[in-house]
Design an enzyme around this catalytic site. Structure first.
Site, short mmCIF file in Angstrom:
data_model
loop_
_atom_site.label_atom_id
_atom_site.label_comp_id
_atom_site.label_asym_id
_atom_site.label_seq_id
_atom_site.Cartn_x
_atom_site.Cartn_y
_atom_site.Cartn_z
N ASP A 219 0.84 -1.19 0.00
CA ASP A 219 0.00 0.00 0.00
C ASP A 219 0.88 1.25 0.00
O ASP A 219 1.99 1.23 -0.53
CB ASP A 219 -0.93 -0.04 1.22
N HIS A 252 -3.49 5.77 3.65
CA HIS A 252 -4.26 4.65 3.11
C HIS A 252 -3.77 3.31 3.66
O HIS A 252 -4.56 2.46 4.08
CB HIS A 252 -4.15 4.68 1.58
N SER A 417 -11.25 -0.83 -0.59
CA SER A 417 -9.90 -0.87 -0.01
C SER A 417 -9.91 -1.33 1.43
O SER A 417 -8.91 -1.85 1.94
CB SER A 417 -9.25 0.52 -0.08
#
Length: 480
Positions: A219, A252, A417
């Site tokens: 990520d 994220h 996600s």
């Protein structure tokens, strides 16, 4: 970055993106065009842009790098001192533990000559894909008040002696997000006046769930010092700063890691997290993705022969735009699966057939788990991709997890996600209970799907969605 005909042997890992058709050599004996010839044969220098390429060597090419580059017209000894651009970055880097490869910044006109060499298995151009997004009109990302209390001891956990399948110690958390309650019950969530952003739902789980399992989060990076990870998070690899830059600029990756294993918000509260940074604020590059997955495969192959190995999971909440395909990355996915790495992919957020996206389309041929998203009303999130390449759904709207903005804070986010790492967390739990599946990716996929709730989601208005399976950890009924 200026074009350079030079070489560096830094051990990195990089990959690419768009699918190419490799032209065969025109002559029986291929012409091995040197870098200087490539650079000087540009018909229109103004329109012959430089770009980054991944070059993967044939499986049987075991020659030293000096010989490989000498054949191409490069001289490592001569050029290594001048192998950097104006920013101090090398234009050629070698890497790879499973497939030998290198990256090169070169003119587009040189592609045909290099890709036609008999020792080149793949040659692909690098691209950068923006991070997955959601519809702009969906509720904005909302901060949640910082979690300032001490972690484990203050959570509302209690032993449920009447619920001990297979002699497990079952814990109920009374300060959980709604998504955790949904995956640990067979009934829909009743908000009872609460919002989807409250931390007053109940989660049932095995106290030892995920213990010792390695979860690799490919990520934007992971803030491994976050208190919620309880010291179980470390960095493995970064495609930036010569494997030194692990900063999570956008949060994220830290958020996704929290969904896997943070104390308040995670599914598998004892798993190990390994941060694998394959993208920065611009988004993940497929060169970085290839690098990161190669690093994970190398770590897995080393770990699985060591005492205490419980299994490896790679969770990846990203994908390529429509029409993109990488043969080199698909090959590496196949090797990772064969080696026993369990992999989860986000279905992505375009409200379209996930089979149109790479690598989600690989679900048709590999034992991957591609994950769509649902909301608290047991409805497919309207942004979630769907179709035959989506194997399972999990909560992915109004998800609360760790925020890289504060070492004790949390955020609300939406997207497949964050449904994807929920499945990764459940795999971590199942690996502890089912050690015979540690290297059996096919068997684990079947187990996860067998526990899912069939037709649990309300009928979708899109007839192409078909049957939806909702993630479940095996607990029946509703938490009391």
């Amino acid at each position: 970055m200026k074009f350079s005909t030079t070489l560096s042997t830094s051990i990195l890992l990089l990959t690419t993106l768009s699918k190419f058709t490799f032209a065969a050599p025109a002559a029986a004996e291929p012409v091995h065009t040197s870098a200087s010839t490539i650079a000087s044969s540009i018909p229109d220098p103004e329109n012959d842009a430089s770009d980054d390429y991944l070059v993967v060597l044939a499986d049987d090419d075991k020659r030293p790098w000096d010989e490989v580059f000498a054949e191409m017209g490069y001289n490592q000894t001569t050029f290594s001192a001048n192998s950097v651009d104006d920013d101090g970055n090398s234009d050629i880097k070698t890497f790879g533990t499973n497939m030998r490869a290198f990256t090169i910044k070169m003119k587009e006109s040189g592609y045909a000559s290099v890709s036609a060499m008999p020792n080149v298995k793949y040659m692909e151009r690098n691209i950068i894909e923006p991070w997955p997004s959601i519809p702009a009109d969906l509720a904005p990302l909302t901060p949640v008040r910082p979690v300032k209390r001490s972690l484990w001891s203050k959570l509302n956990f209690r032993k449920r002696d009447e619920e001990q399948p297979q002699a497990q110690v079952v814990i109920q958390q009374g300060t959980a997000p709604w998504g955790l309650q949904r995956i640990s019950s067979t009934t829909p969530v009743d908000p009872a006046g609460r919002t989807a952003e409250d931390l007053s739902y109940k989660y049932r789980f095995d106290k030892t769930g995920g213990s010792g399992v390695d979860v690799y989060v490919l990520d934007s990076g992971v803030d491994v010092k976050f208190a919620e990870f309880g010291g179980r998070a470390k960095n493995l690899f970064s495609a930036f700063g010569n494997n030194t830059d692990f900063t999570d600029e956008i949060g994220h990756g830290t958020f996704a890691a929290g969904v896997v294993t943070s104390l308040h918000f995670g599914v598998a509260k004892n798993a190990n997290i390994w941060g694998v940074k394959i993208g920065d604020s611009k988004g993940p590059s497929l060169i970085g993705w290839w690098q990161g997955l190669d690093a994970v495969l190398a770590a897995h192959n080393q770990r699985k022969s060591q005492p205490g190995f419980k299994g490896s999971i790679a969770t990846m909440s990203l994908g390529l735009k429509n029409g993109s395909y990488s043969e080199a990355l698909a090959d590496l996915f196949g090797q990772a699966s064969k080696a026993g790495i369990h992999m989860t992919l986000a279905a992505l957020n375009h409200n379209e057939d996930s089979c149109q996206r790479f690598p989600q389309m690989l679900t048709k041929t590999l034992p991957l788990l591609t994950v769509g998203a649902t909301n608290i009303s047991d409805t497919r999130a309207r942004f979630s991709n769907y179709g035959p390449c989506v194997n399972i759904y999990a909560p992915g709207e109004s998800i609360i997890s760790t925020s890289a903005q504060s070492p004790t804070g949390a955020m609300v986010q939406h997207g497949t996600s964050f449904a994807c790492p929920m499945v990764a967390g459940q795999i971590a739990d199942e690996l502890v209970k089912n050690p015979e599946l540690r290297l059996d990716t096919e068997g684990m996929k079947k187990l996860i799907l067998s526990k899912a709730q069939k037709c649990a989601i309300k009928k979708d208005p899109n007839p192409q969605v078909g049957e939806i399976l909702l993630l479940n950890n095996g607990f029946l009924g509703t938490p009391s």
